[in-house]
Design a protein around this motif. Sequence first.
Motif, PDB file in Angstrom:
ATOM      1  N   GLN A  53       0.809  -1.216   0.000  1.00 52.86           N
ATOM      2  CA  GLN A  53       0.000   0.000   0.000  1.00 52.86           C
ATOM      3  C   GLN A  53       0.846   1.272   0.000  1.00 52.86           C
ATOM      4  O   GLN A  53       0.438   2.284  -0.555  1.00 52.86           O
ATOM      5  CB  GLN A  53      -0.969  -0.004   1.178  1.00 52.86           C
ATOM      6  CG  GLN A  53      -2.140  -0.952   0.972  1.00 52.86           C
ATOM      7  CD  GLN A  53      -3.325  -0.627   1.848  1.00 52.86           C
ATOM      8  OE1 GLN A  53      -3.214   0.054   2.871  1.00 52.86           O
ATOM      9  NE2 GLN A  53      -4.494  -1.111   1.459  1.00 52.86           N
ATOM     10  N   ASP A  54       2.025   1.228   0.617  1.00 53.50           N
ATOM     11  CA  ASP A  54       2.909   2.396   0.578  1.00 53.50           C
ATOM     12  C   ASP A  54       3.244   2.763  -0.854  1.00 53.50           C
ATOM     13  O   ASP A  54       3.159   3.932  -1.250  1.00 53.50           O
ATOM     14  CB  ASP A  54       4.208   2.132   1.350  1.00 53.50           C
ATOM     15  CG  ASP A  54       4.069   2.448   2.835  1.00 53.50           C
ATOM     16  OD1 ASP A  54       3.265   3.340   3.168  1.00 53.50           O
ATOM     17  OD2 ASP A  54       4.763   1.822   3.642  1.00 53.50           O
ATOM     18  N   ALA A  55       3.638   1.770  -1.633  1.00 56.26           N
ATOM     19  CA  ALA A  55       3.985   2.006  -3.035  1.00 56.26           C
ATOM     20  C   ALA A  55       2.766   2.475  -3.817  1.00 56.26           C
ATOM     21  O   ALA A  55       2.868   3.364  -4.674  1.00 56.26           O
ATOM     22  CB  ALA A  55       4.557   0.734  -3.662  1.00 56.26           C
ATOM     23  N   LEU A  56       1.619   1.891  -3.513  1.00 59.40           N
ATOM     24  CA  LEU A  56       0.391   2.267  -4.204  1.00 59.40           C
ATOM     25  C   LEU A  56       0.031   3.726  -3.916  1.00 59.40           C
ATOM     26  O   LEU A  56      -0.318   4.486  -4.818  1.00 59.40           O
ATOM     27  CB  LEU A  56      -0.747   1.342  -3.768  1.00 59.40           C
ATOM     28  CG  LEU A  56      -2.107   1.555  -4.437  1.00 59.40           C
ATOM     29  CD1 LEU A  56      -1.994   1.413  -5.945  1.00 59.40           C
ATOM     30  CD2 LEU A  56      -3.118   0.572  -3.885  1.00 59.40           C
ATOM     31  N   LEU A  57       0.137   4.150  -2.650  1.00 59.15           N
ATOM     32  CA  LEU A  57      -0.166   5.530  -2.279  1.00 59.15           C
ATOM     33  C   LEU A  57       0.797   6.501  -2.953  1.00 59.15           C
ATOM     34  O   LEU A  57       0.389   7.540  -3.479  1.00 59.15           O
ATOM     35  CB  LEU A  57      -0.098   5.697  -0.760  1.00 59.15           C
ATOM     36  CG  LEU A  57      -1.243   5.079   0.037  1.00 59.15           C
ATOM     37  CD1 LEU A  57      -0.914   5.092   1.523  1.00 59.15           C
ATOM     38  CD2 LEU A  57      -2.542   5.813  -0.226  1.00 59.15           C
ATOM     39  N   ASN A  58       2.080   6.151  -2.947  1.00 57.71           N
ATOM     40  CA  ASN A  58       3.080   7.034  -3.551  1.00 57.71           C
ATOM     41  C   ASN A  58       2.882   7.167  -5.049  1.00 57.71           C
ATOM     42  O   ASN A  58       3.092   8.236  -5.629  1.00 57.71           O
ATOM     43  CB  ASN A  58       4.489   6.513  -3.259  1.00 57.71           C
ATOM     44  CG  ASN A  58       4.874   6.683  -1.806  1.00 57.71           C
ATOM     45  OD1 ASN A  58       4.365   7.566  -1.123  1.00 57.71           O
ATOM     46  ND2 ASN A  58       5.761   5.818  -1.327  1.00 57.71           N
ATOM     47  N   ALA A  59       2.463   6.068  -5.672  1.00 56.08           N
ATOM     48  CA  ALA A  59       2.282   6.088  -7.120  1.00 56.08           C
ATOM     49  C   ALA A  59       0.980   6.763  -7.530  1.00 56.08           C
ATOM     50  O   ALA A  59       0.924   7.461  -8.541  1.00 56.08           O
ATOM     51  CB  ALA A  59       2.310   4.660  -7.660  1.00 56.08           C
ATOM     52  N   ALA A  60      -0.057   6.557  -6.732  1.00 56.51           N
ATOM     53  CA  ALA A  60      -1.389   7.006  -7.134  1.00 56.51           C
ATOM     54  C   ALA A  60      -1.661   8.469  -6.820  1.00 56.51           C
ATOM     55  O   ALA A  60      -2.473   9.102  -7.482  1.00 56.51           O
ATOM     56  CB  ALA A  60      -2.452   6.137  -6.471  1.00 56.51           C
ATOM     57  N   PHE A  61      -0.987   9.005  -5.811  1.00 60.74           N
ATOM     58  CA  PHE A  61      -1.314  10.356  -5.362  1.00 60.74           C
ATOM     59  C   PHE A  61      -0.095  11.272  -5.453  1.00 60.74           C
ATOM     60  O   PHE A  61       0.917  11.008  -4.805  1.00 60.74           O
ATOM     61  CB  PHE A  61      -1.805  10.336  -3.910  1.00 60.74           C
ATOM     62  CG  PHE A  61      -3.092   9.589  -3.711  1.00 60.74           C
ATOM     63  CD1 PHE A  61      -4.309  10.206  -3.947  1.00 60.74           C
ATOM     64  CD2 PHE A  61      -3.081   8.272  -3.294  1.00 60.74           C
ATOM     65  CE1 PHE A  61      -5.496   9.524  -3.770  1.00 60.74           C
ATOM     66  CE2 PHE A  61      -4.264   7.574  -3.107  1.00 60.74           C
ATOM     67  CZ  PHE A  61      -5.479   8.205  -3.355  1.00 60.74           C
ATOM     68  N   PRO A  62      -0.190  12.357  -6.215  1.00 64.69           N
ATOM     69  CA  PRO A  62       0.901  13.335  -6.231  1.00 64.69           C
ATOM     70  C   PRO A  62       1.003  14.065  -4.899  1.00 64.69           C
ATOM     71  O   PRO A  62       0.099  13.983  -4.068  1.00 64.69           O
ATOM     72  CB  PRO A  62       0.499  14.297  -7.355  1.00 64.69           C
ATOM     73  CG  PRO A  62      -0.973  14.151  -7.470  1.00 64.69           C
ATOM     74  CD  PRO A  62      -1.293  12.730  -7.105  1.00 64.69           C
TER      75      PRO A  62
END
Length: 199
Positions: A53-62
């Motif tokens: 989820q950390d990677a997902l949050l970093n990728a999905a949200f500027p």
Amino acid sequence: ANFVRAMKERNGKVYASKPDGTTIRHGKHTFKKEVPCLLQSHDQIWAYHSETQDALLNAAFPAETTLPEMLEAGAPLWIRDRPQLEKFTMKIAMATYRKANDPDHCLLLYAAMKKLSMAAALYKAQQNDKVQAFLQNDFTDKKYQIAAKKNGFALMKKGRYEMAAAMLIIAGDVPAAINVLKNNYRKPLLALLVIRLMD
């Protein structure tokens, strides 16, 4: 199972791969780093089960993602870890403040995270000495709880529901704050975010 297997960079686009080989998308388009990931409900299920989820949050949200964009992506539903949710909300609160240049737009988040000193600092930066001084009171004192609650109901009558809920939280009346967000403001996801932050 690792439902969101990997975050991959391809031609400047970020993909969250599912077991069937498809990707989490923004509408009909795979999301890019430059825009928030507006996940549809079925994608939120995959995001909830992600082991990254950390990677997902970093990728999905500027970096400058604001509160409305966070809610539109359904983030309070699928970010599982409470500390991770608070860390992400801290970023959201500051980005929301920077965009509006007004701490009123993020006071609710700081109140829910019990970080009134940070909110007071933002009001100080805006030279709003009245609110800054109010937030520095001891809200375990019944006198200040009553004052905050009165402010909350006054703001609710003006239709300023986020500020009203913030004041009710500060007053210690969390159920009333949730009621305002859910029934008056009609933003159940925001109510859920507050509940999770205060859990």
